[in-house]
Design a protein around this motif. Sequence first.
Motif, mmCIF file in Angstrom:
data_model
loop_
_atom_site.group_PDB
_atom_site.id
_atom_site.type_symbol
_atom_site.label_atom_id
_atom_site.label_comp_id
_atom_site.label_asym_id
_atom_site.label_seq_id
_atom_site.Cartn_x
_atom_site.Cartn_y
_atom_site.Cartn_z
ATOM 1 N N UNK A 1 0.649 -1.160 -0.169
ATOM 2 C CA UNK A 1 0.065 0.163 0.034
ATOM 3 C C UNK A 1 0.882 1.381 -0.104
ATOM 4 N N UNK A 2 2.140 0.992 0.479
ATOM 5 C CA UNK A 2 2.962 2.497 0.800
ATOM 6 C C UNK A 2 3.652 2.667 -0.560
ATOM 7 N N UNK A 3 3.513 1.809 -1.488
ATOM 8 C CA UNK A 3 4.018 2.022 -3.072
ATOM 9 C C UNK A 3 3.491 2.899 -3.433
ATOM 10 N N UNK A 4 4.042 4.232 -4.000
ATOM 11 C CA UNK A 4 3.347 5.041 -4.869
ATOM 12 C C UNK A 4 2.553 4.711 -6.137
ATOM 13 N N UNK A 5 2.696 3.262 -6.498
ATOM 14 C CA UNK A 5 1.994 2.759 -7.813
ATOM 15 C C UNK A 5 1.167 1.786 -7.462
ATOM 16 N N UNK A 6 0.816 1.798 -6.205
ATOM 17 C CA UNK A 6 -0.175 0.529 -5.776
ATOM 18 C C UNK A 6 -1.205 1.062 -4.535
ATOM 19 N N UNK A 7 -2.413 0.808 -5.119
ATOM 20 C CA UNK A 7 -3.351 0.699 -4.116
ATOM 21 C C UNK A 7 -4.247 -0.425 -3.692
ATOM 22 N N UNK A 8 -4.232 -0.925 -2.371
ATOM 23 C CA UNK A 8 -4.672 -1.986 -2.052
ATOM 24 C C UNK A 8 -6.288 -1.654 -1.979
ATOM 25 N N UNK A 9 -7.057 -2.417 -2.874
ATOM 26 C CA UNK A 9 -8.676 -1.800 -2.786
ATOM 27 C C UNK A 9 -9.636 -3.058 -2.213
ATOM 28 N N UNK A 10 -9.230 -4.334 -2.296
ATOM 29 C CA UNK A 10 -10.208 -4.980 -1.371
ATOM 30 C C UNK A 10 -8.899 -6.310 -0.832
#
Length: 179
Positions: A30-39
């Motif tokens: 999640x802390x990577x600028x190109x990743x968002x944990x969505x589910x």
Amino acid sequence: MTVSRTAYMALGSNLGERDRYLSEALHLLQNHPQIEVIRVSSIYETDPVGYEDQPAFLNMTAAVRTTLGPEELLQLMLQTEQLLGRVRNVRWGPRTIDLDLLWMEQLHWKSDSLLLPHPRMGERLFVLVPLSEIVLQSETELYEFVKECLGTLEGKEGIRLWNRLESTSEFVPSASFED
């Protein structure tokens, strides 16, 4: 223009504070600028597969939104495993964390290091059961695959609900992992 895709991954841990390793892996992603944990799925305790002389696993799946390509995402996942103390001594052996890239939206991929969709995900209840919780019906190819595979595998022995999560934020903490 950079393409953003949904990717699905499996997470597992059977050494130490298993739930904390799962949590920290999600936090690092999640802390990577190109990743968002969505589910994220619920967490399941599962019997080991392959090499059986080891502790039970905690397994879950996560959906992320990313602009990384499949090889880049895989490399980040491998780096995350290393940061969390993953040692590869025995195939399918005990591990602090295991991250597997299962599927990436609209991509079929074959290279020396990666095959998408994951070639064995349809054979593993510890992947399919949690994946069935987070795959959207609108993601037709993966949704139908999971539904079909779950209908053909016998029984649900060896997999037990360990913790049901209310939201993604419940399992992606802001605190850092400490040994």
